[in-house]
Design an enzyme around this catalytic site. Structure first.
Site, PDB file in Angstrom:
ATOM      1  N   ASP A  37       0.810  -1.215   0.000  1.00 42.21           N
ATOM      2  CA  ASP A  37       0.000   0.000   0.000  1.00 42.21           C
ATOM      3  C   ASP A  37       0.847   1.270   0.000  1.00 42.21           C
ATOM      4  O   ASP A  37       0.825   2.057   0.954  1.00 42.21           O
ATOM      5  CB  ASP A  37      -0.952  -0.002   1.218  1.00 42.21           C
ATOM      6  CG  ASP A  37      -1.843  -1.228   1.241  1.00 42.21           C
ATOM      7  OD1 ASP A  37      -2.216  -1.706   0.152  1.00 42.21           O
ATOM      8  OD2 ASP A  37      -2.171  -1.709   2.345  1.00 42.21           O
ATOM      9  N   GLU A 211     -12.951  -0.819  -6.952  1.00 42.75           N
ATOM     10  CA  GLU A 211     -12.853  -1.769  -5.846  1.00 42.75           C
ATOM     11  C   GLU A 211     -12.459  -1.061  -4.554  1.00 42.75           C
ATOM     12  O   GLU A 211     -13.168  -1.106  -3.567  1.00 42.75           O
ATOM     13  CB  GLU A 211     -11.819  -2.855  -6.167  1.00 42.75           C
ATOM     14  CG  GLU A 211     -11.750  -3.979  -5.153  1.00 42.75           C
ATOM     15  CD  GLU A 211     -12.921  -4.943  -5.283  1.00 42.75           C
ATOM     16  OE1 GLU A 211     -13.428  -5.124  -6.404  1.00 42.75           O
ATOM     17  OE2 GLU A 211     -13.333  -5.512  -4.242  1.00 42.75           O
ATOM     18  N   GLU A 330      23.974   6.637   5.457  1.00 39.27           N
ATOM     19  CA  GLU A 330      23.383   5.697   6.403  1.00 39.27           C
ATOM     20  C   GLU A 330      23.486   4.270   5.838  1.00 39.27           C
ATOM     21  O   GLU A 330      23.254   4.062   4.641  1.00 39.27           O
ATOM     22  CB  GLU A 330      21.915   6.051   6.652  1.00 39.27           C
ATOM     23  CG  GLU A 330      21.715   7.395   7.307  1.00 39.27           C
ATOM     24  CD  GLU A 330      22.448   7.515   8.636  1.00 39.27           C
ATOM     25  OE1 GLU A 330      22.390   6.562   9.436  1.00 39.27           O
ATOM     26  OE2 GLU A 330      23.109   8.550   8.847  1.00 39.27           O
ATOM     27  N   GLU A 332      21.461   2.048   6.220  1.00 37.29           N
ATOM     28  CA  GLU A 332      20.116   1.645   5.784  1.00 37.29           C
ATOM     29  C   GLU A 332      19.675   2.394   4.538  1.00 37.29           C
ATOM     30  O   GLU A 332      18.473   2.409   4.226  1.00 37.29           O
ATOM     31  CB  GLU A 332      19.119   1.797   6.937  1.00 37.29           C
ATOM     32  CG  GLU A 332      18.883   3.219   7.427  1.00 37.29           C
ATOM     33  CD  GLU A 332      19.884   3.696   8.468  1.00 37.29           C
ATOM     34  OE1 GLU A 332      20.932   3.054   8.600  1.00 37.29           O
ATOM     35  OE2 GLU A 332      19.630   4.732   9.121  1.00 37.29           O
ATOM     36  N   GLU A 466      23.770  15.369  10.725  1.00 39.21           N
ATOM     37  CA  GLU A 466      22.929  14.304  11.305  1.00 39.21           C
ATOM     38  C   GLU A 466      23.292  14.042  12.768  1.00 39.21           C
ATOM     39  O   GLU A 466      22.535  13.385  13.486  1.00 39.21           O
ATOM     40  CB  GLU A 466      23.048  13.013  10.488  1.00 39.21           C
ATOM     41  CG  GLU A 466      22.527  13.134   9.069  1.00 39.21           C
ATOM     42  CD  GLU A 466      21.056  13.521   9.002  1.00 39.21           C
ATOM     43  OE1 GLU A 466      20.242  12.844   9.632  1.00 39.21           O
ATOM     44  OE2 GLU A 466      20.741  14.532   8.339  1.00 39.21           O
TER      45      GLU A 466
HETATM   46  O1  FUB Z   1      -3.333  -3.771   2.917  1.00 38.39           O
HETATM   47  C1  FUB Z   1      -4.644  -4.064   3.292  1.00 38.39           C
HETATM   48  C2  FUB Z   1      -5.605  -3.764   2.163  1.00 38.39           C
HETATM   49  O2  FUB Z   1      -5.233  -4.461   1.003  1.00 38.39           O
HETATM   50  C3  FUB Z   1      -5.576  -2.323   1.722  1.00 38.39           C
HETATM   51  O3  FUB Z   1      -6.281  -1.478   2.594  1.00 38.39           O
HETATM   52  C4  FUB Z   1      -6.178  -2.451   0.377  1.00 38.39           C
HETATM   53  O4  FUB Z   1      -5.995  -1.324  -0.432  1.00 38.39           O
HETATM   54  C5  FUB Z   1      -5.460  -3.671  -0.143  1.00 38.39           C
HETATM   55  O5  FUB Z   1      -4.208  -3.323  -0.691  1.00 38.39           O
END
Ligand code: FUB
Length: 601
Positions: A37, A211, A330, A332, A466
């Site tokens: 996400d 969706e 860094e 990381e 830093e």
């Molecule tokens: O990551 C959990 C859920 O899956 C998200 O809220 C949606 O967008 C889907 O990616």
């Protein structure tokens, strides 16, 4: 200290998490954990990426915290750890799902869907922080809005009106007030018509393609909503509208179904002259629908403003510029890693840890120029240590140096080691390959090369700022370590309350200068307000006489971005040098001055 269980778990996880053989790939962006996400945000010349975090071995969307990464070159990403989690929201008990960060009035607002403990439904909370990397606190102590739906996304329109969109299965919005943590008017549901959101067949209760995961933005007077379409598997589609509230017209596919995860989730941003599409897939070993990874592609809008079809790649976007090995980097900050993990460092920020024999970190496009003479690393080891091999081109490429690390008596007992380097020149991919015995070897906090040619490297202590105000004083006003703006990393140095133009941050370099030598200066400067003319200067006192050497020409600096002052100057004095100071001042005026990434070498 790591427990035996943690070690065993780590060995098991790392066995699963080893990257594929094509280790030169740079997608997915993060290899140390599963991420999902993506929500990118550009702030002060740096691209921040906010993600969710799929727990290892998940069989559901088991997500407990969010993560932050950042880059200035689209290839090497710095891990800023987890500044917000379910624990931030006392009223939430599960589902740290897809969020979005918006910046307004000096603050960062992180809108997230979480499960409300008392209702059992999904609600949207708001974290607020004073820096892009947090920490974030619960802005309200309760949900901002709750209708058992997910995936918040904010658009701040040119008028200043902010809109919060979210939803699955519906698509809702509210008008946020300028405080960003309250709203006016009712929740409005966008009509999901087939003209606006495409036609889905075979599911009468969901006749359109929409969706979840709206990503709304404005470009060239047109509003876009890029969203996850028609589960499952999802593809990414988009619609456009002449206003933030519609009417929407479905425009087609951005990213077709692919990538081994049944969800996808889009984030789009312009950065450094390019347009970038962020998404997630199941491409890491052990990856799938509940163990996802964020990746990115560069794209160009078509001339008519439509978005081209974008496919997933393992190469990712081309690097923007190069990485400077002669300033502190860094550990990381990573283009690709194998076997290692990250953790919060006792010295601040993050460090790379859980390092075992054969693990490596790839840093892409490292500009060694005419060469490097030594490598310095900040290390710790709770065992007997190991070696850091410096290799070029691949993890088994040319060995240009090896740094031995001994035990330091603890995983957070830090020390600095230096070793000679030979054969590193030009711009190359650097591989830090770790070698040693069984078990964990060492932790790595940061590293830096010294240029060859007798330059001796940066004469300035803490040129990256830093380490707070370490090494710096001010000839007037108040000196502080600033976290609200940074050219790179997370801090800069601020001199505020100046009462004279010559007052600014300065550093004593008396014992570091060579008489007759030519030095190169680079320092990034911005003002707190106004547009003063700034310059770097060296003051030299020898045999009782003080002289001033202009290290860089004066340049106008602003409060809205960073300006680099650069120049070369030959330093000379007669007699005994008793005092020498590097400083930044203005030609006139007393505006506060930020400086960052200063080198004098
Ligand atoms: O990551 C959990 C859920 O899956 C998200 O809220 C949606 O967008 C889907 O990616």
């Amino acid at each position: 200290m790591r427990s035996a269980l943690a070690w065993v778990m780590s060995v098991l996880c790392l066995t699963i998490l080893l990257p594929p053989a094509a280790a030169n790939a740079d997608n997915p962006i993060v290899q140390t954990i599963y991420t999902a996400d993506p929500a990118p945000l550009v702030h002060n010349g740096r691209l921040y990426l906010y993600t969710g975090h799929d727990e290892d071995g998940s069989t559901y969307f088991t997500m407990r915290d969010w993560r932050v990464y950042s880059t200035t070159d689209m290839a090497n990403w710095t891990d800023h750890g987890s500044p917000m989690s379910l624990a931030t929201f006392a009223w939430a008990d599960a589902n740290a799902w897809a969020g979005h960060v918006a910046y307004r009035n000096g603050r960062f607002y992180w809108y997230v869907p979480v499960r409300n403990r008392s209702t059992g439904g999904m609600a949207i909370g708001v974290g607020v922080g004073d820096s892009p990397t947090g920490p974030f606190r619960d802005a309200l102590g309760r949900p901002l809005v709750e209708n058992n739906e997910i995936d918040p996304n904010v658009l701040i329109d040119d008028s200043g009106q902010a809109y919060l969109y979210w939803g699955n299965p519906r698509l809702a919005y509210v008008r946020l007030n300028s405080d960003m943590i309250s709203y006016s008017g009712a929740v409005t549901y966008i009509p999901l018509t087939t003209a606006g959101y495409g036609t889905r067949t075979g599911n009468p209760s969901r006749p359109t393609l929409y969706e979840e995961g709206p990503w709304v933005f404005k470009r060239n007077g047109q509003y876009y909503n890029v969203f996850a379409a028609e589960c499952c598997s999802e593809f990414i589609g988009y619609s456009t509208a002449p206003s933030p509230t519609g009417p929407w017209t479905y425009r087609g596919t951005v990213m077709p179904r692919q990538g081994g995860s049944f969800t996808n989730h889009a984030g789009i941003v312009d950065y450094a002259g390019g347009s970038y599409f962020f998404y997630h897939n199941g491409a890491l070993p052990g990856g799938g629908g509940y163990t996802r990874s964020v990746a990115v592609e560069k794209f160009a809008y078509n001339a008519d403003g439509t978005i081209p079809t974008i496919n997933m790649t393992t190469a990712g976007p081309p690097q923007v510029g190069t990485l400077d090995p002669f300033v502190r980097q860094e550990a990381e900050t990573i283009a690709w890693s194998s076997g290692v993990e990250t953790e919060p460092s006792g010295e601040g920020g993050m460090n790379v840890g859980f390092i075992e024999n054969g693990d490596h970190i790839k840093v892409k496009g490292v500009a060694f120029g005419n060469g490097a003479s030594s490598f310095t690393a900040r290390v710790a080891s709770g065992t007997t240590g190991g070696r850091i091999e410096l290799r070029l081109g691949s993890a088994t490429g040319t060995l240009v140096g090896t740094c031995a690390v001994n035990g330091t008596g603890g995983w957070q007992n830090w020390t600095t080691v230096t070793c000679p380097v030979s054969g590193a020149s030009g711009t190359r991919d650097l591989y830090l390959r770790f070698a040693g015995g069984a078990g964990y070897l060492l932790n790595l906090n940061w590293w830096q090369f010294t240029p060859s040619g007798g330059g001796g490297g940066n004469l300035l202590t803490n040129g990256t700022m830093e380490d707070g105000t370490t090494g710096w004083t001010s000839s007037g006003g108040t000196l502080s370590s600033a976290t609200d703006v940074a050219h790179a990393g997370s801090r800069s140095l601020l001199t505020s309350g100046r009462t004279s133009a010559w007052q600014g941050p300065h550093q004593n370099v008396t014992n570091r200068l060579t008489n007759g030598k030519t030095y190169t200066t680079s320092v990034w400067v911005r003002s707190q307000s106004g547009t003063p003319s700034a310059k770097a200067t060296l003051t030299l006192t020898a045999n009782g006489t003080t002289s001033y050497l202009q290290l860089t020409p004066a340049q106008t600096v602003t409060a809205t971005g960073w300006t680099q002052l650069t120049g070369t100057a030959t330093v000379s004095w007669t007699g005994t040098l008793t005092s020498a100071s590097f400083y930044v001042e203005t030609a006139t005026g007393t505006d506060g001055l930020y400086i960052d990434d200063a080198s004098f070498q």
